[in-house]
Design a protein around this motif. Structure first.
Motif, PDB file in Angstrom:
ATOM      1  N   SER A  73      -5.083   0.672  -4.932  1.00 15.01           N
ATOM      2  CA  SER A  73      -3.980   1.627  -4.760  1.00 15.01           C
ATOM      3  C   SER A  73      -2.965   1.512  -5.896  1.00 15.01           C
ATOM      4  N   ARG A  74      -2.804   0.300  -6.423  1.00 18.78           N
ATOM      5  CA  ARG A  74      -1.944   0.121  -7.608  1.00 18.78           C
ATOM      6  C   ARG A  74      -2.476   0.939  -8.775  1.00 18.78           C
ATOM      7  N   ASP A 132      -9.628  -4.420  -3.844  1.00 22.39           N
ATOM      8  CA  ASP A 132      -9.134  -4.330  -2.478  1.00 22.39           C
ATOM      9  C   ASP A 132      -8.102  -3.201  -2.442  1.00 22.39           C
ATOM     10  N   THR A 152      -4.888  -3.392  -2.371  1.00 20.91           N
ATOM     11  CA  THR A 152      -3.733  -3.644  -3.229  1.00 20.91           C
ATOM     12  C   THR A 152      -4.025  -3.249  -4.665  1.00 20.91           C
ATOM     13  N   SER A 153      -5.091  -3.778  -5.249  1.00 20.24           N
ATOM     14  CA  SER A 153      -5.372  -3.462  -6.647  1.00 20.24           C
ATOM     15  C   SER A 153      -5.844  -2.025  -6.823  1.00 20.24           C
ATOM     16  N   GLU A 155       6.424  -0.455  -4.071  1.00 20.19           N
ATOM     17  CA  GLU A 155       6.124  -1.684  -3.348  1.00 20.19           C
ATOM     18  C   GLU A 155       4.760  -1.560  -2.677  1.00 20.19           C
ATOM     19  N   VAL A 156       4.083  -2.689  -2.559  1.00 17.42           N
ATOM     20  CA  VAL A 156       2.738  -2.683  -2.004  1.00 17.42           C
ATOM     21  C   VAL A 156       2.720  -2.329  -0.516  1.00 17.42           C
ATOM     22  N   THR A 157       3.860  -2.357   0.119  1.00 17.41           N
ATOM     23  CA  THR A 157       3.938  -2.033   1.554  1.00 17.41           C
ATOM     24  C   THR A 157       4.293  -0.572   1.809  1.00 17.41           C
ATOM     25  N   ASN A 207      -0.040  -2.540   5.144  1.00 19.00           N
ATOM     26  CA  ASN A 207       0.947  -3.258   4.330  1.00 19.00           C
ATOM     27  C   ASN A 207       0.357  -3.828   3.046  1.00 19.00           C
ATOM     28  N   GLN A 208      -0.752  -3.247   2.599  1.00 19.12           N
ATOM     29  CA  GLN A 208      -1.394  -3.733   1.378  1.00 19.12           C
ATOM     30  C   GLN A 208      -1.744  -2.588   0.431  1.00 19.12           C
ATOM     31  N   SER A 209      -1.048  -1.446   0.589  1.00 21.13           N
ATOM     32  CA  SER A 209      -1.371  -0.280  -0.233  1.00 21.13           C
ATOM     33  C   SER A 209      -0.116   0.321  -0.846  1.00 21.13           C
ATOM     34  N   TYR A 210      -0.210   0.604  -2.145  1.00 21.08           N
ATOM     35  CA  TYR A 210       0.892   1.252  -2.842  1.00 21.08           C
ATOM     36  C   TYR A 210       0.948   2.758  -2.571  1.00 21.08           C
TER      37      TYR A 210
END
Length: 502
Positions: free
Chosen positions: A81-82, A76, A78-79, A467-469, A118-121
Motif C-alpha cells: 500500500s505504501r 504485505d 504495509t509495503s 500513516e500506515v493506519t 491498521n497496516q495499510s496506507y
C-alpha cells in the motif's frame, strides 16, 4: 462554508470531461463537497496548488496480490500500500485465497482482515479466490460475504491447486447470477500448459524463457472462448483478467458487439514488455525469472500494439497492475526456480511488481497530442471510474464529484518535467528488490496523492507523508455491469430454453 481542503490551479479530469483551468475542488470531512471557482477559504483551510497540472481521481487498482501465502517474499499490506500511494493509487482490491482443502471461506476472509487492518496506507477491499465451491459455501457463505461488503470472486481455469472444471465453473456462474456478485476469471487452458511443460522439461528446456513457450496464446484463446460460452449459457456477467492475446481479446470484442456482459482487463506488462525479457544476460543467466508471469509476456511488438488497441477502443474495462511480486535475490523468492545451478521455470513464483508504476506508465500515453494512444478521460475510466463501478465502489471512489471520497492525484505540469521521470528500483517503495520497468522513462509522476482529503504522498517534500493506519476496509456494494446487458438468448437455443434446467 469552511472547507478543510481546497485543491486549486489544476485541470480536473473525470471519466467524461476535462474541465478548464480555474475550477477548484472543495473538500469537507474527507469528501468532495463541491467544484467551483474562487471557493472560500477559512483560516484553517489547507490549500494544495496544482500549479497548472492535471488532477485525476485516485487510482483504483482492482487486481493486487498482497500478503499472499504463495508469495512469502512479496509485499504485505504495509509495503504494497505504501507503493500504491507513491504511484497515485488510493484504493486496492487484494485477494483472500481459499485453499482447495478448506470447506469454508470464512477463515481465509477473517485472516486477511487481520493481515490488513491498521497496516495499510490506502483504502482496501478483498476479492475471494474460490477454489472449493461447495454447496454449503455457495448457498450459505456467499450470501453472508455480500452483506459484509465482499462482492466479487476470482476463478481459475489453470494452476492445479486452484483450477475449477467446467461443471464447477458453471455452478459458480449460476450462483453469481443469482446472488449478484462479480466474477473474475483467469482464462488459460490448463491441459495445454501441463502437456507442453512436461515435454519441454523432458527435452531439457527449463530456463525462464521457456515459460513463454509453455503457455502459447492458443491456451489463452481457447479458455477465453470457453468461459465466454459458459457465461453466455448461464447469462452471467464476467471479467476476464490480465489478457495478453489479440485473438482472445477479439473473442471478448465479438461478445461485446453482441451485447453480452463480458468485461476484460489488461496490465502494464502486456503493453510494454516482450518475451525477450525472459532471457538471461551474460552477467546473470537466470535474470529472466524477474519477468515470469502468467499469461506470459508475448513475443512480437504486434502483440503489444493489439493490447493498446483494446485500451483505446473500449474492449478493456479495467487496467490493473496484477501486482504479484516475489523478491528476486532470495532462495524463497524467484530463485526457487534455481537449484544446484539448474534452472526450472515451473518452480519460479509467477508475477511482477507494478502497483506503483501502473498509473504513470499509462498516463504517459494519455492526452491530446498526436502521438497519444488514449484520451485523458479514457485514462480515468480504465484506472479509476470503471473498476469502481464494476466492483461496487461507485458513489464513493473513482470520480471527482460531490459526495465522492476526496481521493485525488495531482500531476506535474509537463513543462516542469521536460525530461520525464526515469523508473528506478532505488526510488520505488515496494518491498521487493527489482522492477521490470527499470530504466524506462515516463512523462509524468504524481506530485501529490490525496486520500480522503489527506495528502499522503508529496514527491517534492518528504515523499510518504501518510500513516500506515489510515487505510480503511471498504465495504462494497454489488458491482454493476459496465459493458453489455443480461437477459439475452443463446444462439441456437429456443427462447426460454434455460428455464427447463436453470
Amino acid at each position: 462554508m469552511g472547507f478543510d481542503l481546497v485543491v486549486t490551479n489544476g485541470i480536473i479530469v473525470t471519466a467524461g470531461e476535462v474541465l478548464a483551468l480555474g475550477n477548484e475542488i472543495g473538500v469537507k470531512d474527507g469528501k468532495i463537497s463541491c467544484l467551483g471557482t474562487a471557493l472560500p477559504r477559512a483560516a484553517n483551510t489547507k490549500v494544495v496548488n496544482a500549479k497548472g497540472g492535471y488532477i485525476t481521481p485516485g487510482g483504483v487498482d482492482s487486481h493486487v496480490h498482497f500478503a499472499q501465502d504463495n508469495s512469502p517474499t512479496g509485499d504485505d499490506f504495509t509495503s504494497g500500500s505504501r507503493s500504491a500511494i507513491a504511484g497515485g493509487t488510493t484504493t486496492v482490491i487484494a485477494f483472500a485465497s481459499q485453499l482447495k482443502t478448506e470447506t469454508s471461506v470464512i477463515p481465509c476472509i477473517t485472516e486477511y482482515h487481520t493481515r490488513a487492518k491498521n497496516q495499510s496506507y490506502c483504502d482496501y477491499s478483498f476479492h475471494l479466490i474460490l477454489t472449493n465451491p461447495t454447496k454449503e459455501i455457495m448457498e450459505t457463505e456467499m450470501p453472508l460475504l455480500i452483506t459484509q461488503g465482499i462482492t466479487s470472486v476470482k476463478l481459475y481455469m489453470t494452476y492445479e491447486p486452484m483450477k475449477l472444471g467446467d461443471s464447477q465453473l458453471l455452478n459458480v456462474l449460476m450462483g453469481a447470477r443469482a446472488l449478484g456478485f462479480t466474477t473474475m476469471v483467469h482464462a488459460e487452458n490448463s491441459d495445454i500448459i501441463s502437456l507442453i511443460t512436461d515435454r519441454l522439461e523432458a527435452a531439457g528446456h527449463s530456463a525462464p524463457y521457456f515459460h513463454a513457450i509453455s503457455r502459447p496464446q492458443i491456451a489463452e484463446n481457447e479458455a477465453t472462448y470457453r468461459i465466454i460460452s459458459l457465461a453466455e449459457l448461464t447469462d452471467t456477467p464476467i471479467l476476464i483478467v490480465h489478457m495478453s492475446s489479440e485473438i482472445a481479446m477479439k473473442h471478448v470484442r465479438k461478445a461485446q458487439t453482441r451485447m453480452l456482459p463480458i468485461h476484460a482487463e489488461t496490465c502494464p506488462q502486456y503493453l510494454f514488455l516482450l518475451s525477450e525479457r525472459l532471457k538471461g544476460t551474460e552477467k546473470d543467466a537466470f535474470e529472466g525469472a524477474k519477468c515470469v508471469c502468467s499469461p506470459p509476456l508475448r513475443h512480437d511488438p504486434k502483440d503489444l500494439e493489439a493490447m493498446w488497441q483494446g485500451i483505446a477502443n473500449g474492449t478493456f474495462t479495467t487496467f490493473s497492475s496484477d501486482h504479484a511480486p516475489s523478491t528476486y535475490d532470495h532462495a524463497g523468492g524467484k530463485k526457487l526456480g534455481l537449484k544446484d545451478g539448474i534452472m526450472r521455470y515451473r518452480n519460479i513464483p509467477n508475477g511482477v511488481p507494478g502497483v506503483e508504476t501502473r498509473l504513470s506508465l499509462l498516463f504517459s500515453h494519455a492526452g491530446r497530442e498526436k502521438d497519444s494512444k488514449l484520451s485523458l478521460q479514457r485514462f480515468v475510466q480504465l484506472t479509476s471510474s470503471d473498476p469502481a463501478k464494476l466492483y461496487g465502489l461507485e458513489g464513493t471512489k473513482g470520480n471527482i464529484a460531490p459526495g465522492y471520497d476526496a481521493d485525488l492525484v495531482v500531476w506535474y505540469p509537463e513543462a516542469e518535467l521536460k525530461n520525464g521521470v526515469t523508473i528506478e528500483q532505488k526510488n520505488l517503495h515496494h518491498g521487493v528488490d527489482y522492477t521490470p520497468y527499470e530504466g524506462m522513462t515516463v512523462k509524468n509522476w504524481p506530485r501529490y496523492t490525496i486520500l480522503r482529503g489527506m495528502v499522503v504522498w508529496d514527491r517534492d517534500g518528504e515523499g510518504i507523508v501518510g500513516e500506515v493506519t489510515e487505510g480503511k476496509f471498504l465495504k462494497r456494494n454489488k458491482g454493476r455491469i459496465v459493458v453489455g446487458k443480461m437477459g439475452g438468448e443463446v444462439n441456437g437455443m429456443l427462447k426460454g430454453e434455460r428455464e427447463f434446467w436453470y
